[in-house]
Write an enzyme that holds these catalytic residues in place. Structure first.
Site, PDB file in Angstrom:
ATOM      1  N   TYR A  52     -13.025  -5.221  -6.913  1.00 23.94           N
ATOM      2  CA  TYR A  52     -11.956  -6.226  -6.823  1.00 23.94           C
ATOM      3  C   TYR A  52     -11.976  -7.215  -7.988  1.00 23.94           C
ATOM      4  O   TYR A  52     -11.434  -8.321  -7.860  1.00 23.94           O
ATOM      5  CB  TYR A  52     -12.051  -6.968  -5.487  1.00 23.94           C
ATOM      6  CG  TYR A  52     -11.493  -6.159  -4.322  1.00 23.94           C
ATOM      7  CD1 TYR A  52     -10.138  -5.805  -4.286  1.00 23.94           C
ATOM      8  CD2 TYR A  52     -12.297  -5.755  -3.280  1.00 23.94           C
ATOM      9  CE1 TYR A  52      -9.619  -5.068  -3.230  1.00 23.94           C
ATOM     10  CE2 TYR A  52     -11.778  -5.018  -2.219  1.00 23.94           C
ATOM     11  CZ  TYR A  52     -10.438  -4.681  -2.203  1.00 23.94           C
ATOM     12  OH  TYR A  52      -9.916  -3.957  -1.155  1.00 23.94           O
ATOM     13  N   HIS A 104      -6.563   0.173   2.202  1.00 20.11           N
ATOM     14  CA  HIS A 104      -6.156  -0.127   0.817  1.00 20.11           C
ATOM     15  C   HIS A 104      -5.412   1.069   0.250  1.00 20.11           C
ATOM     16  O   HIS A 104      -5.719   2.203   0.592  1.00 20.11           O
ATOM     17  CB  HIS A 104      -7.409  -0.395  -0.031  1.00 20.11           C
ATOM     18  CG  HIS A 104      -7.129  -0.476  -1.499  1.00 20.11           C
ATOM     19  ND1 HIS A 104      -6.633  -1.612  -2.099  1.00 20.11           N
ATOM     20  CD2 HIS A 104      -7.225   0.449  -2.491  1.00 20.11           C
ATOM     21  CE1 HIS A 104      -6.451  -1.386  -3.392  1.00 20.11           C
ATOM     22  NE2 HIS A 104      -6.811  -0.138  -3.653  1.00 20.11           N
ATOM     23  N   ASN A 125      -6.764  -6.059   6.726  1.00 21.23           N
ATOM     24  CA  ASN A 125      -5.529  -5.274   6.801  1.00 21.23           C
ATOM     25  C   ASN A 125      -5.771  -3.753   6.834  1.00 21.23           C
ATOM     26  O   ASN A 125      -4.897  -2.974   6.478  1.00 21.23           O
ATOM     27  CB  ASN A 125      -4.572  -5.681   5.677  1.00 21.23           C
ATOM     28  CG  ASN A 125      -5.154  -5.440   4.301  1.00 21.23           C
ATOM     29  OD1 ASN A 125      -6.275  -4.947   4.173  1.00 21.23           O
ATOM     30  ND2 ASN A 125      -4.400  -5.773   3.265  1.00 21.23           N
ATOM     31  N   GLU A 147      -9.286   3.283  -9.962  1.00 21.13           N
ATOM     32  CA  GLU A 147      -9.889   3.181  -8.623  1.00 21.13           C
ATOM     33  C   GLU A 147     -10.481   4.520  -8.165  1.00 21.13           C
ATOM     34  O   GLU A 147     -11.534   4.550  -7.521  1.00 21.13           O
ATOM     35  CB  GLU A 147      -8.847   2.679  -7.624  1.00 21.13           C
ATOM     36  CG  GLU A 147      -8.466   1.223  -7.886  1.00 21.13           C
ATOM     37  CD  GLU A 147      -7.404   0.691  -6.932  1.00 21.13           C
ATOM     38  OE1 GLU A 147      -7.073  -0.498  -7.067  1.00 21.13           O
ATOM     39  OE2 GLU A 147      -6.927   1.449  -6.058  1.00 21.13           O
ATOM     40  N   LYS A 183     -10.847   0.284   5.582  1.00 19.84           N
ATOM     41  CA  LYS A 183     -11.670  -0.911   5.383  1.00 19.84           C
ATOM     42  C   LYS A 183     -12.597  -1.160   6.588  1.00 19.84           C
ATOM     43  O   LYS A 183     -12.426  -0.535   7.657  1.00 19.84           O
ATOM     44  CB  LYS A 183     -10.752  -2.107   5.137  1.00 19.84           C
ATOM     45  CG  LYS A 183      -9.922  -1.967   3.849  1.00 19.84           C
ATOM     46  CD  LYS A 183      -9.148  -3.238   3.541  1.00 19.84           C
ATOM     47  CE  LYS A 183      -8.334  -3.075   2.281  1.00 19.84           C
ATOM     48  NZ  LYS A 183      -7.672  -4.344   1.863  1.00 19.84           N
ATOM     49  N   THR A 201       0.920  -6.040   2.703  1.00 22.96           N
ATOM     50  CA  THR A 201      -0.466  -6.545   2.659  1.00 22.96           C
ATOM     51  C   THR A 201      -0.795  -7.366   3.893  1.00 22.96           C
ATOM     52  O   THR A 201      -1.872  -7.224   4.480  1.00 22.96           O
ATOM     53  CB  THR A 201      -0.667  -7.405   1.391  1.00 22.96           C
ATOM     54  OG1 THR A 201      -0.323  -6.619   0.258  1.00 22.96           O
ATOM     55  CG2 THR A 201      -2.107  -7.872   1.270  1.00 22.96           C
ATOM     56  N   ARG A 220       1.952   3.438   0.155  1.00 25.48           N
ATOM     57  CA  ARG A 220       2.228   2.011   0.355  1.00 25.48           C
ATOM     58  C   ARG A 220       3.260   1.806   1.472  1.00 25.48           C
ATOM     59  O   ARG A 220       3.180   0.853   2.242  1.00 25.48           O
ATOM     60  CB  ARG A 220       2.650   1.370  -0.970  1.00 25.48           C
ATOM     61  CG  ARG A 220       1.453   1.339  -1.933  1.00 25.48           C
ATOM     62  CD  ARG A 220       1.764   0.721  -3.257  1.00 25.48           C
ATOM     63  NE  ARG A 220       1.904  -0.717  -3.198  1.00 25.48           N
ATOM     64  CZ  ARG A 220       0.887  -1.567  -3.149  1.00 25.48           C
ATOM     65  NH1 ARG A 220      -0.364  -1.127  -3.100  1.00 25.48           N
ATOM     66  NH2 ARG A 220       1.100  -2.854  -3.138  1.00 25.48           N
TER      67      ARG A 220
END
Ligand code: CMP
Length: 140
Positions: free
Chosen positions: A51, A117, A114, A128, A11, A93, A87
């Site tokens: 999103y 993603h 954060n 995605e 990000k 998150t 993850r």
């Protein structure tokens, strides 16, 4: 366990702080193969589209502003059990609660900023991946 694909995005907070290389190293050390990768700056419309599932959340506008503040690095990743493995490597998150050994613990600062993603399920991973990459890049 099956070989899976997942989408990750470095990000704007992490990319802007020059952590792209460190994050890619962490992903590769964890056994992820990078199938496709891009460096780009999302438009507002593109971020709203990516999103869209969050459009009714109170944080939506702020999230779109954050995701368009600078360049991002989307990647198509492949590994055994890729979705849950990524993850786990990312951490929760909320980066301010993420364990120090996780990517969000190292490079993120808040629930919004954060650092990275990761798709949350096979169905979302497929959508995605197709958002950022063409069949030409993924078919192999
Ligand atoms: P990610 O799970 O990658 O995709 C949705 C993003 O929305 C999430 O990362 C955070 O960056 C952001 N987000 C989720 N929950 C909140 C929240 N409560 N407040 C602000 N941002 C959030």
């Amino acid at each position: 366990m099956a070989i899976e694909r997942t989408l990750t995005i470095i990000k704007p907070d992490a990319a802007g702080a020059s952590h792209i290389g460190e994050i890619i190293t962490e992903l590769e050390r964890a056994g992820f193969h990078i199938l496709a990768m891009r460096k780009m700056h999302l438009s507002r419309a593109q971020a709203e589209g990516f999103y869209a599932v969050h459009r009714d959340r109170p944080f939506f506008e702020s999230l779109v502003t954050f995701m368009t503040e600078g360049e991002i690095v989307p990647m198509a990743l492949e590994r055994e059990n890729a979705i849950s493995a990524l993850r786990e490597l990312m951490g929760p998150t909320n980066a301010s609660e993420a364990p120090a050994g996780t990517i969000r613990g190292k490079f993120g600062t808040s629930i919004e900023r954060n650092a990275i993603h990761g798709s949350d399920a096979p169905e979302t991973a497929a959508v995605e991946l197709a958002f950022f990459f063409s069949r030409l890049e993924l078919d192999r």
